[in-house]
Write an enzyme that holds these catalytic residues in place. Structure first.
Site, PDB file in Angstrom:
ATOM      1  N   SER A  50     -33.765 110.436  16.926  1.00 24.72           N
ATOM      2  CA  SER A  50     -34.018 109.091  17.448  1.00 24.72           C
ATOM      3  C   SER A  50     -34.996 109.248  18.617  1.00 24.72           C
ATOM      4  O   SER A  50     -35.207 110.363  19.111  1.00 24.72           O
ATOM      5  CB  SER A  50     -32.710 108.467  17.945  1.00 24.72           C
ATOM      6  OG  SER A  50     -32.218 109.216  19.043  1.00 24.72           O
ATOM      7  N   ASP A  82     -36.497 108.897  13.507  1.00 23.48           N
ATOM      8  CA  ASP A  82     -35.517 107.865  13.156  1.00 23.48           C
ATOM      9  C   ASP A  82     -35.774 106.615  14.017  1.00 23.48           C
ATOM     10  O   ASP A  82     -35.907 106.725  15.241  1.00 23.48           O
ATOM     11  CB  ASP A  82     -34.117 108.447  13.452  1.00 23.48           C
ATOM     12  CG  ASP A  82     -32.996 107.577  12.926  1.00 23.48           C
ATOM     13  OD1 ASP A  82     -33.214 106.835  11.959  1.00 23.48           O
ATOM     14  OD2 ASP A  82     -31.882 107.664  13.492  1.00 23.48           O
ATOM     15  N   HIS A  83     -35.853 105.455  13.389  1.00 21.56           N
ATOM     16  CA  HIS A  83     -36.066 104.187  14.101  1.00 21.56           C
ATOM     17  C   HIS A  83     -37.264 104.198  15.060  1.00 21.56           C
ATOM     18  O   HIS A  83     -37.133 103.797  16.227  1.00 21.56           O
ATOM     19  CB  HIS A  83     -34.805 103.766  14.883  1.00 21.56           C
ATOM     20  CG  HIS A  83     -33.653 103.424  14.002  1.00 21.56           C
ATOM     21  ND1 HIS A  83     -33.582 102.262  13.287  1.00 21.56           N
ATOM     22  CD2 HIS A  83     -32.524 104.123  13.708  1.00 21.56           C
ATOM     23  CE1 HIS A  83     -32.454 102.243  12.582  1.00 21.56           C
ATOM     24  NE2 HIS A  83     -31.795 103.366  12.810  1.00 21.56           N
ATOM     25  N   GLY A 209     -26.059 103.872   9.557  1.00 17.96           N
ATOM     26  CA  GLY A 209     -24.713 103.587  10.069  1.00 17.96           C
ATOM     27  C   GLY A 209     -23.622 104.086   9.148  1.00 17.96           C
ATOM     28  O   GLY A 209     -22.593 103.438   8.969  1.00 17.96           O
TER      29      GLY A 209
END
Ligand code: G3H
Ligand code: ZN
Length: 284
Positions: A50, A82-83, A209
């Protein structure tokens, strides 16, 4: 550094109807525990960071650690952002050697999400880097990214078709009832929606998630077309639980190797458990 993109890893998973873990690394112990588990089970692997983890570790250290981990590794590994929240951060990762990126434009209106995702894809594909994007909005918290449950929105299948066609994205993250972080109640996944999206797009679907989901839910989601399963919180929890247990038994302990080492082993065991559920063992 010997890294491959998501395209190769997920095309095989899509054909074989299994999923590959998109496992988040937070420090050295996470990296070693995760890659150790994947190697032991001969599984392909997607290591991801992230933006928060990149800031915590330092991108140079991420690259150095991952390079050390993969250079003699027998399994196929991707290093994935990620993201990713902006074109700039995506470019930085690509320049540093990431083989794949996620651009998360799910917080923007549909047209803006398409426009920004296309921009990223054009640049990334030009240098052989794969792109994951997100449509629909997941609830919960991951690092600085927090979405209230009432603001979470499920992915619309018709929009998904249009999004995939217009962007040419390599993998699509969907919102079907999962949330980032620890679940408050039992998650209820919209499997019908997932099946419709997969049938209409037939591209690798990503489930974010995934911590806290039952094995049955995970297996069902995979049978309906999920090919990448993102897990972070589950591994953070086993690492923390092991360290808490060690300190409960020995309050005077101070050597980090004596608590981080067992924490790393706990992560490895949990990752092995996940890989078996995802069906990616012996697919390397
Ligand atoms: O992008 C990362 C994941 O979606 C992780 O979610 O921490 O709930 O497992 P999680
Ligand atoms: Zn996520």
């Amino acid at each position: 550094m010997k890294l491959i993109s998501l395209v190769e890893i997920l095309a095989q998973a899509n054909q074989g109807r299994y999923a590959v873990g998109g496992f988040n690394i937070n420090n050295l112990e996470f990296l070693q525990g995760i890659i150790g588990a994947a190697e032991e089970l001969n599984s392909p692997l997607i290591l991801q960071t992230s933006e928060g983890a990149m800031k915590y570790i330092g991108i140079d250290y991420v690259i150095g650690m991952v390079d050390a981990a993969v250079k003699n590794s027998p399994i196929p590994v991707a290093l994935h952002l990620d993201h990713g929240s902006s074109f700039a951060v995506v470019m930085k990762c690509i320049r540093m050697g990431y083989s794949s990126v996620m651009f998360d434009g799910s917080h923007f209106p549909f047209e803006e999400n398409i426009r920004l995702t296309k921009q990223v894809i054009e640049a990334a594909h030009a240098v052989g880097v794969s792109v994951e994007a997100e449509l629909g909005k997941l609830g919960g918290t991951e690092d600085d990214l927090s979405v209230d449950e009432k603001d979470a929105t499920f992915t619309d299948p018709e929009q998904a078709v249009e999004f995939v066609e217009r962007t040419g994205v390599d993998a699509l993250a969907v919102a079907i009832g999962t949330a980032h972080g620890v679940y408050k109640g039992k998650p209820e996944l919209d499997f019908e929606r997932l099946k419709t999206i997969k049938d209409k797009t037939n591209i690798p679907i990503v489930l974010h998630g995934a911590s806290g989901l039952s094995d049955d839910d995970l297996k069902k989601a995979i049978s309906l077309g999920v090919n990448k399963v993102n897990v972070n919180t589950d591994f953070q929890q086993v690492f923390a639980a092991k360290i808490r247990e060690i300190f409960r038994n020995d309050r005077e302990l101070y050597d980090p190797r004596k608590y981080c080492g067992p924490g790393r082993t706990a992560i490895k065991e949990k990752v092995m458990e996940k890989i078996r559920v995802l069906g990616s063992a012996n697919q390397a």
